[in-house]
Design an enzyme around this catalytic site. Structure first.
Site, short mmCIF file in Angstrom:
data_model
loop_
_atom_site.label_atom_id
_atom_site.label_comp_id
_atom_site.label_asym_id
_atom_site.label_seq_id
_atom_site.Cartn_x
_atom_site.Cartn_y
_atom_site.Cartn_z
N SER A 149 20.92 -89.93 5.49
CA SER A 149 21.89 -88.94 5.95
C SER A 149 22.42 -89.35 7.32
O SER A 149 22.83 -90.50 7.50
CB SER A 149 21.25 -87.55 5.96
OG SER A 149 22.22 -86.53 6.06
N ASP A 176 25.57 -84.98 -4.88
CA ASP A 176 24.88 -84.86 -3.58
C ASP A 176 25.03 -83.46 -2.99
O ASP A 176 24.09 -82.91 -2.43
CB ASP A 176 25.46 -85.91 -2.62
CG ASP A 176 24.74 -85.94 -1.30
OD1 ASP A 176 23.79 -86.74 -1.15
OD2 ASP A 176 25.12 -85.16 -0.39
N HIS A 201 21.30 -83.93 -2.32
CA HIS A 201 21.11 -84.60 -1.04
C HIS A 201 19.66 -84.59 -0.59
O HIS A 201 19.16 -85.58 -0.02
CB HIS A 201 21.99 -83.93 0.02
CG HIS A 201 22.02 -84.66 1.32
ND1 HIS A 201 22.64 -85.89 1.48
CD2 HIS A 201 21.51 -84.35 2.55
CE1 HIS A 201 22.51 -86.30 2.72
NE2 HIS A 201 21.83 -85.38 3.39
#
Length: 288
Positions: free
Chosen positions: A98, A214, A269
């Protein structure tokens, strides 16, 4: 003062791995509003299936500190990677998740003589971020369409998110005020532009991982340097100037067979670094 390096998997001597597969050390950088503990599942998998691997699970800028200015974080991550690299002249692998993947990439670019052999970008907003789902995780009352009013200001640039908030319909303000992403993507030329590209092309392997489910990185193609145009259509990275002009060396890496794009559907995610099947499918093939 030497940086404190957190080694989570026991060190092994060269003699103890003679005759077996020696894996390169792995440096892991966590995402926004989390810390090293959030990467524990990934560390456990590496420890179990790649025994003897040295893992450095970076604990810098945990929790709310992850919202500090992007360059402030990059400066410390750069020094951290440089220190780890000196301990392992054979080369290291860096995995950033991330926001951590974006900061790791900038740190690598800031070290034109680094010895990072493989960089794994795990669902990271490499072309920027523009989306309500992500925004509301951090700023619940902020709307994507008006976020530029905060982020494209001196105050907004003190936050990490402001440094890579890329409003496709406010590109003039993005280029004028953003002090981070346009620089590391060489959208704005600086005295560091050449060295930023050198840091990228020095890699033996660049692995970009992301997927359509995601639900946080927006657009999800940003994990592969794709992004919105002014009409909110997503332009694949191979049609964007960052690739066509080879501004940071992505095309050079592709032409040399060193760029790997991984698209994995049905992964949220928060699952990229926690779901065992995903870890083995999209990460483990590149930890060599």
């Amino acid at each position: 003062m030497r940086l404190r390096l957190q080694v989570l998997v026991a060190l092994v001597t060269c003699s103890s791995i003679t005759g077996s597969l020696a894996y390169k050390p792995v440096v892991i950088l966590h995402g926004i509003l989390s810390g090293a503990e959030s990467m524990a599942s990934l560390v456990r998998e590496i420890k179990e299936f790649h025994p003897g691997t040295i893992v450095y699970n970076c604990d810098k800028f945990s929790g709310w500190y992850s919202l500090e200015n992007a360059w402030r974080q990059v400066d410390q991550v750069r020094d951290y990677l440089n220190e780890v690299g000196k301990l392992h002249p054979e080369g290291i692998i860096v995995l950033g998740y991330s926001q951590g993947g974006l900061l790791a990439r900038a740190a690598i670019q800031s070290l034109p003589e680094h010895n990072v052999k493989t960089f794994i970008s795990l669902s990271s907003p490499q072309a920027g971020q523009y989306g309500t789902s992500f925004l509301h995780l951090i700023f619940p009352d902020l709307a994507a369409k008006t976020a530029f009013e905060l982020f494209y200001s001196r105050v907004g640039q003190h936050t990490s998110v402001g440094g890579y908030w890329n409003d496709p319909q406010r590109q003039d303000l993005y280029l004028q005020y953003s002090e981070f992403l346009p620089l590391i993507n060489n959208e704005k030329k600086t005295s560091n532009s050449t060295s930023f590209k050198m840091g990228m092309v020095r890699l033996n392997k660049l692995v970009m991982i992301g997927g359509p489910n995601d639900d946080v990185i927006t657009p999800w193609q940003s994990s592969h340097f794709g992004y919105f145009d002014e009409n909110m259509d997503v332009i694949p990275f191979i049609r964007r100037p960052i690739f066509t002009s080879d501004s940071i060396g992505i095309r050079t890496l592709q032409e040399a067979g060193k760029l790997i794009i991984v698209v994995k559907p049905h992964v949220h995610h928060l699952a990229w670094h926690t779901r065992r099947d995903v870890i083995h499918e999209v990460i483990f093939p590149y930890l060599d």
